[in-house]
Design a protein around this motif. Structure first.
Motif, PDB file in Angstrom:
ATOM      1  N   GLY A 180       0.824  -1.200   0.000  1.00 14.81           N
ATOM      2  CA  GLY A 180       0.000   0.000   0.000  1.00 14.81           C
ATOM      3  C   GLY A 180       0.861   1.254   0.000  1.00 14.81           C
ATOM      4  O   GLY A 180       0.538   2.246  -0.633  1.00 14.81           O
ATOM      5  N   ASP A 217      -0.041   1.316  -4.418  1.00 10.45           N
ATOM      6  CA  ASP A 217      -1.264   1.957  -3.953  1.00 10.45           C
ATOM      7  C   ASP A 217      -2.110   0.880  -3.295  1.00 10.45           C
ATOM      8  O   ASP A 217      -1.798  -0.306  -3.384  1.00 10.45           O
ATOM      9  CB  ASP A 217      -2.025   2.648  -5.099  1.00 10.45           C
ATOM     10  N   PHE A 218      -3.167   1.295  -2.650  1.00 12.22           N
ATOM     11  CA  PHE A 218      -3.959   0.330  -1.883  1.00 12.22           C
ATOM     12  C   PHE A 218      -4.619  -0.703  -2.783  1.00 12.22           C
ATOM     13  O   PHE A 218      -4.727  -1.869  -2.420  1.00 12.22           O
ATOM     14  CB  PHE A 218      -5.007   1.047  -1.027  1.00 12.22           C
ATOM     15  N   THR A 223      -4.169  -4.689  -2.445  1.00  9.06           N
ATOM     16  CA  THR A 223      -5.317  -5.583  -2.299  1.00  9.06           C
ATOM     17  C   THR A 223      -5.247  -6.717  -3.315  1.00  9.06           C
ATOM     18  O   THR A 223      -5.538  -7.871  -2.993  1.00  9.06           O
ATOM     19  CB  THR A 223      -6.626  -4.790  -2.483  1.00  9.06           C
TER      20      THR A 223
END
Length: 183
Positions: free
Chosen positions: A28, A32-33, A37
Motif C-alpha cells: 500500500g 497503492d492500496f 489488495t
C-alpha cells in the motif's frame, strides 16, 4: 513431539497472517492500496489452494510443510511485485488516455517470459527434490511445487486483472457520481 509441533503450527499460522498484513501495508505504501489488495488477494488464493492440496493429499502438516507454505508466500508476492512494478512503469510512460486494462495487459505480456523462466527453473529444482530428495524433504518439495504453479497462475491471471477491474469499477463509479451531480 506433538505439543511442540502444535505450538509451531499455531506460530506458523500467526506468522502467515502477520505476513499478509505486513505485505498489505508495505505494498500500500510502495504502490497503492488497490495494488496491495490485488497482491494480498492472490497470496490468500495461493495459500488456500496450497493448504487445500496438502489436505486432499493427506500430507502431514509439519514444520517442513509450514516452511513450504511460508516460502510460497514470499515467492508469490515477489512474482506479483514484478508485474505491478511493470504496471507502474508502463502507467508512468503511457500516453494520456490509455486504458488501464491495456496497460495491465501489456505489463503482464512484457513480464511473462521472465515469470515463466523463473517458474520453470524453480520447478526443475523442485521436481528433482520430489524425486530424489528423500523422505525428510519430500512434503516440502511437493507442497512448494504445487504452490509455485498456483502462484504463477495467480500473479498473472488473478492479481493484476483483479486490480484492473477495481480501477475500472472505481472510474465508472466516479463518472456516475459526476453525472448525478451535473443533473
Amino acid at each position: 513431539g506433538p505439543i511442540l509441533g502444535g505450538e509451531m503450527k499455531k506460530q506458523g499460522i500467526l506468522a502467515a497472517i502477520l505476513s499478509c498484513i505486513g505485505i498489505l501495508l508495505y505494498l500500500g505504501y510502495r504502490f497503492d492500496f488497490q495494488s496491495a489488495t490485488g497482491v494480498v488477494t492472490a497470496v490468500v488464493h495461493d495459500l488456500l489452494l496450497t493448504l487445500g492440496f496438502i489436505s486432499v493429499m493427506g500430507m502431514e502438516f509439519d514444520t517442513t510443510v509450514l516452511a513450504a507454505v511460508l516460502t510460497l508466500l514470499g515467492y508469490s508476492v515477489n512474482d506479483s511485485i514484478v508485474i505491478f512494478d511493470r504496471i507502474r512503469e508502463n502507467k508512468r510512460i503511457s500516453k494520456t488516455g490509455t486504458e488501464y486494462g491495456k496497460i495491465v495487459d501489456d505489463s503482464i505480456n512484457q513480464s511473462l517470459s521472465r515469470t515463466l523462466n523463473t517458474t520453470i527453473t524453480t520447478l526443475l529444482a523442485l521436481i528433482a527434490l520430489v524425486l530424489y530428495g528423500g523422505d525428510s524433504i519430500h512434503n516440502f518439495a511437493v507442497a512448494l511445487t504445487f504452490g509455485s504453479l498456483v502462484g504463477t497462475y495467480s500473479s498473472n491471471c488473478l492479481a493484476a486483472p483483479f486490480v484492473a477491474d477495481l480501477f475500472i469499477a472505481q472510474k465508472k463509479h466516479a463518472e456516475a457520481e459526476a453525472q448525478a451531480k451535473a443533473a
